[in-house]
Structures are given as structure tokens and as C-alpha cells.
Scaffold this active site. Structure first.
Site, PDB file in Angstrom:
ATOM      1  N   SER A 124       0.845  -1.203   0.000  1.00  0.00           N
ATOM      2  CA  SER A 124       0.000   0.000   0.000  1.00  0.00           C
ATOM      3  C   SER A 124       0.874   1.244   0.000  1.00  0.00           C
ATOM      4  O   SER A 124       1.990   1.246   0.544  1.00  0.00           O
ATOM      5  CB  SER A 124      -0.853  -0.018   1.273  1.00  0.00           C
ATOM      6  OG  SER A 124      -1.425   1.253   1.498  1.00  0.00           O
ATOM      7  N   TYR A 149      -2.183  -1.202  10.931  1.00  0.00           N
ATOM      8  CA  TYR A 149      -2.390  -1.786   9.592  1.00  0.00           C
ATOM      9  C   TYR A 149      -1.215  -1.453   8.682  1.00  0.00           C
ATOM     10  O   TYR A 149      -0.613  -2.338   8.055  1.00  0.00           O
ATOM     11  CB  TYR A 149      -3.698  -1.263   8.968  1.00  0.00           C
ATOM     12  CG  TYR A 149      -3.742  -1.462   7.476  1.00  0.00           C
ATOM     13  CD1 TYR A 149      -3.904  -2.741   6.932  1.00  0.00           C
ATOM     14  CD2 TYR A 149      -3.575  -0.396   6.593  1.00  0.00           C
ATOM     15  CE1 TYR A 149      -3.904  -2.935   5.556  1.00  0.00           C
ATOM     16  CE2 TYR A 149      -3.572  -0.587   5.215  1.00  0.00           C
ATOM     17  CZ  TYR A 149      -3.743  -1.856   4.708  1.00  0.00           C
ATOM     18  OH  TYR A 149      -3.735  -2.057   3.341  1.00  0.00           O
ATOM     19  N   LYS A 153       2.123  -3.738   6.761  1.00  0.00           N
ATOM     20  CA  LYS A 153       2.582  -3.721   5.358  1.00  0.00           C
ATOM     21  C   LYS A 153       4.083  -3.442   5.309  1.00  0.00           C
ATOM     22  O   LYS A 153       4.812  -4.077   4.539  1.00  0.00           O
ATOM     23  CB  LYS A 153       1.818  -2.670   4.553  1.00  0.00           C
ATOM     24  CG  LYS A 153       0.354  -2.980   4.340  1.00  0.00           C
ATOM     25  CD  LYS A 153       0.144  -4.221   3.489  1.00  0.00           C
ATOM     26  CE  LYS A 153      -1.328  -4.550   3.299  1.00  0.00           C
ATOM     27  NZ  LYS A 153      -1.562  -5.898   2.757  1.00  0.00           N
TER      28      LYS A 153
HETATM   29  P1  NAD Z   1     -10.765  -7.524   1.051  1.00  0.00           P
HETATM   30  O1  NAD Z   1     -10.995  -7.524   2.520  1.00  0.00           O
HETATM   31  O2  NAD Z   1     -11.928  -7.310   0.161  1.00  0.00           O
HETATM   32  O3  NAD Z   1     -10.059  -8.902   0.617  1.00  0.00           O
HETATM   33  C1  NAD Z   1      -9.216  -9.623   1.472  1.00  0.00           C
HETATM   34  C2  NAD Z   1      -9.693 -11.076   1.470  1.00  0.00           C
HETATM   35  O4  NAD Z   1      -8.823 -11.856   2.297  1.00  0.00           O
HETATM   36  C3  NAD Z   1     -11.105 -11.246   2.026  1.00  0.00           C
HETATM   37  O5  NAD Z   1     -11.880 -12.008   1.109  1.00  0.00           O
HETATM   38  C4  NAD Z   1     -10.915 -11.984   3.361  1.00  0.00           C
HETATM   39  O6  NAD Z   1     -11.989 -12.839   3.644  1.00  0.00           O
HETATM   40  C5  NAD Z   1      -9.612 -12.719   3.105  1.00  0.00           C
HETATM   41  N1  NAD Z   1      -8.798 -13.009   4.303  1.00  0.00           N
HETATM   42  C6  NAD Z   1      -8.423 -12.148   5.286  1.00  0.00           C
HETATM   43  N2  NAD Z   1      -7.642 -12.769   6.186  1.00  0.00           N
HETATM   44  C7  NAD Z   1      -7.515 -14.061   5.767  1.00  0.00           C
HETATM   45  C8  NAD Z   1      -6.819 -15.196   6.261  1.00  0.00           C
HETATM   46  N3  NAD Z   1      -6.093 -15.142   7.391  1.00  0.00           N
HETATM   47  N4  NAD Z   1      -6.903 -16.370   5.585  1.00  0.00           N
HETATM   48  C9  NAD Z   1      -7.633 -16.447   4.445  1.00  0.00           C
HETATM   49  N5  NAD Z   1      -8.307 -15.389   3.911  1.00  0.00           N
HETATM   50  C10 NAD Z   1      -8.236 -14.217   4.569  1.00  0.00           C
HETATM   51  O7  NAD Z   1      -9.613  -6.452   0.756  1.00  0.00           O
HETATM   52  P2  NAD Z   1      -9.118  -5.828  -0.619  1.00  0.00           P
HETATM   53  O8  NAD Z   1      -9.568  -4.423  -0.676  1.00  0.00           O
HETATM   54  O9  NAD Z   1      -9.438  -6.724  -1.753  1.00  0.00           O
HETATM   55  O10 NAD Z   1      -7.553  -5.794  -0.332  1.00  0.00           O
HETATM   56  C11 NAD Z   1      -6.710  -6.867  -0.695  1.00  0.00           C
HETATM   57  C12 NAD Z   1      -5.305  -6.591  -0.212  1.00  0.00           C
HETATM   58  O11 NAD Z   1      -4.864  -5.346  -0.743  1.00  0.00           O
HETATM   59  C13 NAD Z   1      -5.161  -6.486   1.309  1.00  0.00           C
HETATM   60  O12 NAD Z   1      -3.947  -7.080   1.686  1.00  0.00           O
HETATM   61  C14 NAD Z   1      -5.132  -4.991   1.541  1.00  0.00           C
HETATM   62  O13 NAD Z   1      -4.438  -4.655   2.714  1.00  0.00           O
HETATM   63  C15 NAD Z   1      -4.404  -4.502   0.307  1.00  0.00           C
HETATM   64  N6  NAD Z   1      -4.709  -3.096  -0.028  1.00  0.00           N
HETATM   65  C16 NAD Z   1      -6.005  -2.723  -0.220  1.00  0.00           C
HETATM   66  C17 NAD Z   1      -6.290  -1.396  -0.491  1.00  0.00           C
HETATM   67  C18 NAD Z   1      -7.725  -0.938  -0.695  1.00  0.00           C
HETATM   68  O14 NAD Z   1      -7.966   0.247  -0.695  1.00  0.00           O
HETATM   69  N7  NAD Z   1      -8.690  -1.817  -0.892  1.00  0.00           N
HETATM   70  C19 NAD Z   1      -5.257  -0.454  -0.584  1.00  0.00           C
HETATM   71  C20 NAD Z   1      -3.940  -0.878  -0.395  1.00  0.00           C
HETATM   72  C21 NAD Z   1      -3.682  -2.215  -0.128  1.00  0.00           C
HETATM   73  C1  UD1 Z   2      -7.107   5.053   3.579  1.00  0.00           C
HETATM   74  C2  UD1 Z   2      -6.054   4.707   4.603  1.00  0.00           C
HETATM   75  C3  UD1 Z   2      -4.891   4.023   3.908  1.00  0.00           C
HETATM   76  C4  UD1 Z   2      -5.378   2.829   3.105  1.00  0.00           C
HETATM   77  C5  UD1 Z   2      -6.451   3.315   2.122  1.00  0.00           C
HETATM   78  C6  UD1 Z   2      -7.025   2.220   1.288  1.00  0.00           C
HETATM   79  C7  UD1 Z   2      -6.259   6.333   6.421  1.00  0.00           C
HETATM   80  C8  UD1 Z   2      -5.623   7.500   7.108  1.00  0.00           C
HETATM   81  N1  UD1 Z   2      -5.633   5.898   5.315  1.00  0.00           N
HETATM   82  O1  UD1 Z   2      -6.540   5.933   2.640  1.00  0.00           O
HETATM   83  O2  UD1 Z   2      -3.948   3.585   4.860  1.00  0.00           O
HETATM   84  O3  UD1 Z   2      -4.307   2.227   2.403  1.00  0.00           O
HETATM   85  O4  UD1 Z   2      -7.512   3.922   2.854  1.00  0.00           O
HETATM   86  O5  UD1 Z   2      -7.781   1.340   2.062  1.00  0.00           O
HETATM   87  O6  UD1 Z   2      -7.267   5.823   6.856  1.00  0.00           O
HETATM   88  N2  UD1 Z   2     -13.153  10.968   3.007  1.00  0.00           N
HETATM   89  C9  UD1 Z   2     -14.220  11.791   3.293  1.00  0.00           C
HETATM   90  N3  UD1 Z   2     -15.371  11.221   3.773  1.00  0.00           N
HETATM   91  C10 UD1 Z   2     -15.512   9.883   3.969  1.00  0.00           C
HETATM   92  C11 UD1 Z   2     -14.409   9.032   3.675  1.00  0.00           C
HETATM   93  C12 UD1 Z   2     -13.242   9.606   3.198  1.00  0.00           C
HETATM   94  O7  UD1 Z   2     -14.123  12.995   3.133  1.00  0.00           O
HETATM   95  O8  UD1 Z   2     -16.573   9.433   4.426  1.00  0.00           O
HETATM   96  C13 UD1 Z   2     -11.910  11.549   2.487  1.00  0.00           C
HETATM   97  C14 UD1 Z   2     -10.706  11.280   3.353  1.00  0.00           C
HETATM   98  O9  UD1 Z   2     -10.557  12.285   4.305  1.00  0.00           O
HETATM   99  C15 UD1 Z   2      -9.575  11.275   2.322  1.00  0.00           C
HETATM  100  C16 UD1 Z   2     -10.256  10.807   1.022  1.00  0.00           C
HETATM  101  O10 UD1 Z   2     -11.650  10.966   1.232  1.00  0.00           O
HETATM  102  O11 UD1 Z   2      -9.127  12.583   2.124  1.00  0.00           O
HETATM  103  C17 UD1 Z   2      -9.962   9.349   0.715  1.00  0.00           C
HETATM  104  O12 UD1 Z   2     -10.248   8.589   1.876  1.00  0.00           O
HETATM  105  P1  UD1 Z   2     -10.172   7.007   1.909  1.00  0.00           P
HETATM  106  O13 UD1 Z   2     -10.986   6.437   0.801  1.00  0.00           O
HETATM  107  O14 UD1 Z   2     -10.471   6.568   3.287  1.00  0.00           O
HETATM  108  O15 UD1 Z   2      -8.649   6.685   1.549  1.00  0.00           O
HETATM  109  P2  UD1 Z   2      -7.286   7.244   2.211  1.00  0.00           P
HETATM  110  O16 UD1 Z   2      -7.563   8.050   3.394  1.00  0.00           O
HETATM  111  O17 UD1 Z   2      -6.492   7.839   1.120  1.00  0.00           O
END
Ligand code: NAD
Ligand code: UD1
Length: 339
Positions: A124, A149, A153
Site C-alpha cells: 500500500s 495496519y 505492510k
Molecule cells: P478484502 O478484505 O476485500 O479482501 C481480502 C480477502 O482476504 C477477504 O476475502 C478476506 O476474507 C480474506 N482473508 C483475510 N484474512 C484471511 C486469512 N487469514 N486467511 C484467508 N483469507 C483471509 O480487501 P481488498 O480491498 O481486496 O484488499 C486486498 C489486499 O490489498 C489487502 O492485503 C489490503 O491490505 C491490500 N490493499 C487494499 C487497499 C484498498 O484500498 N482496498 C489499498 C492498499 C492495499
Molecule cells: C485510507 C487509509 C490508507 C489505506 C487506504 C485504502 C487512512 C488514514 N488511510 O486511505 O492507509 O491504504 O484507505 O484502504 O485511513 N473521506 C471523506 N469522507 C468519507 C471518507 C473519506 O471525506 O466518508 C476523504 C478522506 O478524508 C480522504 C479521502 O476521502 O481525504 C480518501 O479517503 P479514503 O478512501 O479513506 O482513503 P485514504 O484516506 O487515502
């Protein structure tokens, strides 16, 4: 390749499973459904016509993870499984360290025992911490994060770098910026359990009537319109980035390489909100609220490395991201069915 996708039922994992199959790979999934529903897999299968074997267990279970590798042929692993809610990680740090680190230890150990040497890992942009210059570049050091969290990472990246160097693995660390959007069919998308933490799913639930209005967290940041700017990336572009990274692993000259997966520009909260209103076709309710603790004013990705080395770049626009999210949310107002 025969690719094991951990967390393959989740938001990004399920879209990546689809892209892998479309690119000609065989896929099997391991997911404990702690943050997803099994019914997503039927959508993947109906879009691709392929059968995707699913192993439903918790990856921190070392014995089950070992058994999976002992009984299945696996050429590569894409590791999405993990817990990801920043606020929850502050309240339950031990659960985050145990799950995110424990699943990685079990997985990588099994890979070593069964001579599986290709790994793509979900990292991330949060690993750049609070002080990195914008745009964020992969070589920036030192990595840090402001939540448990985020620290999982940073730690996972460190563990994987050490293991890759020692054991001959090839590892791509993919640093996602802000993944949003849904599959263009409208049948797959993000299905957060409970109140959404992130901006796009919150706006989508306001649009469909599940939430009253969006609270914009601060309009007094030093940005053009005063709201925070982020680098939003369409989940289908992100999925394609995983296929590109997977197929690049064997050509990597170093054991481990980090890649930013973002679009390379900032979009403000208000700009995203207005784009979503265009997708829906009418105005939506919002209010300006106080800042959310821990938010940075503005950041986006330096995308040169992914373009040059993976031959990948994001192609979909903010309007595409909103239109596809709306198609998904309006057709599936409560997300995936239980079942
Ligand atoms: P998500 O929660 O939708 O998907 C994660 C999946 O992993 C889920 O289906 C959950 O059931 C499964 N899981 C969790 N722990 C487990 C375990 N111990 N054993 C087996 N399955 C398990 O999340 P996502 O948004 O698809 O994110 C996927 C990855 O990307 C994560 O590692 C997350 O930290 C990373 N990531 C996500 C974002 C985002 O904004 N969505 C941003 C940066 C990084
Ligand atoms: C957040 C996490 C980041 C994570 C990412 C993806 C924090 C501080 N950071 O990023 O670690 O990798 O999600 O899961 O939590 N916002 C609003 N109203 C809302 C929700 C969000 O105004 O109801 C704003 C936030 O203040 C931010 C922007 O929208 O400025 C994006 O927010 P969000 O989608 O939560 O992502 P990040 O904060 O960038």
C-alpha cells in the site's frame, strides 16, 4: 501458470482472478470469507466460464496451508489475504499483526517447502509514511506508517525482501494507491461489511439511499479546493497490473522489486463527489465535517517504473471509475447475496 490467489474472494482479489483467467492462467483461491461472501465466486465463474477451485480456510493455519501446497500444483502466488481497516487496526492491533504477518509466514514457509518461487504481494502507498515527497517514488526510504495496519505492510515488505534474498524467491511488492470502481459488467464490485471506511463506497451508498449524506472530512487543506487529493485507480486497471507483475517476475534481475500502482495524478474529494453525481445524473447530499485524524493533504504515485518495467499503466478515467461503481451499486444495492 497455475496461480494460487490468497484473498481471492475479496474486492481486489476477485477482479484479479478474473483478469488472470482472461490472460490464460489457471487459478485456485484460498479465502476464509472473513471479509467476503462465497457468492462472489459464482459471478467470476459466470463471467469467465471457468471453474475456480476455492479452499475455505484461514491461512494462519500452518497445517492446512502446508497441506494445500502438498496436494496442489502451484507455480506462483498472489497474496491479497489480510485485514485492511485502518481504524479497526488501532483498536485491535494484535489481530492485525497476527493475521497479516501470520498468513504471510505460513504462506511463504509452504512456498519454500514446495519450491514455489514466484510471489506478488499486496502492499500500500501507506508505507511511504508522512514525509515522502510527492509524487511518491519506489526508492524512497525510510518506509514507515502511522497505523498498525500500515505497519503490518512495512513489516511484510521487509520480511519478504529478506526471504527473497536468502531463498531465491522472486517477489513483486505492489504498492496500491486508492483502488475504486467495479467490473464494467456491473456484476462485481466492492462490498464493504458495515459502515464503509473509504470514500468511494460511502458515496455509492449515499447514492443508493443506504446512507443519508457524505461527510467530507475537511475543506481547509492546502489544495486547490481545500479537500484532500488522492490517486484513485480503477480496480480493473489494478487487476491488470497484477497480471503484468506476475508475468514479469522471471525477468526480474533482483529478488525483490517494489512497484507503485496508481494513475499518477491527484483528484480531490469534491472532484470525485462531483464525478459521481454526473454518473448518477443528479445532485447528492453532503456536508463539510472536521478533518479525520491521520489524513495527509495530497499524494499520488510516480508511475514511471511500472510503465517502463511492467509495460503497464492505468487507462481508466475518474468518470469511468464512478460510472462502473454506480452500475455495480445500483444493480446490487446490498452487495453480493448471502449464500
Ligand atoms: P478484502 O478484505 O476485500 O479482501 C481480502 C480477502 O482476504 C477477504 O476475502 C478476506 O476474507 C480474506 N482473508 C483475510 N484474512 C484471511 C486469512 N487469514 N486467511 C484467508 N483469507 C483471509 O480487501 P481488498 O480491498 O481486496 O484488499 C486486498 C489486499 O490489498 C489487502 O492485503 C489490503 O491490505 C491490500 N490493499 C487494499 C487497499 C484498498 O484500498 N482496498 C489499498 C492498499 C492495499
Ligand atoms: C485510507 C487509509 C490508507 C489505506 C487506504 C485504502 C487512512 C488514514 N488511510 O486511505 O492507509 O491504504 O484507505 O484502504 O485511513 N473521506 C471523506 N469522507 C468519507 C471518507 C473519506 O471525506 O466518508 C476523504 C478522506 O478524508 C480522504 C479521502 O476521502 O481525504 C480518501 O479517503 P479514503 O478512501 O479513506 O482513503 P485514504 O484516506 O487515502
Amino acid at each position: 501458470m497455475r496461480v494460487l490467489v490468497s484473498g481471492g474472494a475479496g474486492y481486489i482479489g476477485s477482479h484479479t482472478v478474473l483478469s488472470l483467467i482472461e490472460a490464460g492462467h489457471d487459478v485456485l483461491v484460498v479465502d476464509d470469507f472473513s471479509n467476503s461472501k462465497p457468492t462472489v465466486m459464482a459471478r467470476v465463474e459466470s463471467l469467465t466460464g471457468a471453474h475456480v477451485p476455492v479452499h475455505a480456510f484461514d491461512l494462519t493455519d500452518v497445517d492446512k496451508t502446508e497441506r494445500l501446497f502438498a496436494t496442489e500444483q502451484i507455480d506462483a502466488v498472489i497474496h491479497f489475504a489480510g485485514l485492511k481497516a485502518v481504524g479497526e487496526s488501532v483498536a485491535k492491533p494484535l489481530e492485525y499483526y497476527a493475521n497479516n504477518l501470520g498468513s504471510t509466514f505460513a504462506l511463504v514457509n509452504a512456498m519454500r517447502h514446495h519450491d514455489v518461487r514466484r510471489l506478488v504481494f499486496s502492499s500500500s502507498a501507506t508505507v511511504y509514511g508522512d514525509n515522502a515527497p510527492v509524487p511518491y517514488h519506489e526508492d524512497y526510504q525510510p518506509l514507515s506508517a502511522s497505523s498498525p495496519y500500515g505497519r503490518t505492510k512495512v513489516m511484510q515488505e521487509q520480511v519478504l525482501s529478506d526471504v527473497a534474498a536468502a531463498d531465491g524467491l522472486k517477489v513483486a511488492l505492489l504498492r496500491y494507491f486508492n483502488p475504486v470502481g467495479a467490473h464494467r459488467s456491473g456484476t462485481m464490485g466492492e462490498d464493504p461489511q458495515g459502515i464503509p471506511n473509504n470514500l468511494m463506497p460511502f458515496i455509492a451508498q449515499v447514492a443508493v439511499g443506504r446512507r443519508e449524506k457524505l461527510a467530507i472530512f475537511g475543506d481547509d487543506y492546502p489544495t486547490a479546493d481545500g479537500t484532500c487529493e488522492r490517486d484513485y485507480i480503477h480496480v480493473e486497471d489494478l487487476a491488470a497490473g497484477h497480471v503484468a507483475a506476475l508475468e514479469h517476475l522471471d525477468a526480474m534481475t533482483e529478488p525483490v522489486r517494489a512497484f507503485n500502482l496508481g494513475g499518477g495524478t491527484g483528484t480531490s474529494v469534491l472532484e470525485l463527489f462531483r464525478a459521481f453525481e454526473r454518473a448518477v445524473g443528479h445532485e447528492l447530499p453532503y456536508e463539510i465535517a472536521g478533518r479525520r485524524a491521520g489524513d495527509l493533504p495530497a499524494y499520488w504515485a510516480d508511475t514511471a517504473r511500472a510503465a517502463e518495467e511492467l509495460g503497464w499503466r492505468a487507462t481508466r478515467t475518474i468518470d469511468d471509475m464512478c460510472a462502473d461503481t454506480w452500475r455495480w451499486q445500483s444493480a446490487n444495492p446490498q452487495g453480493y447475496p448471502e449464500g
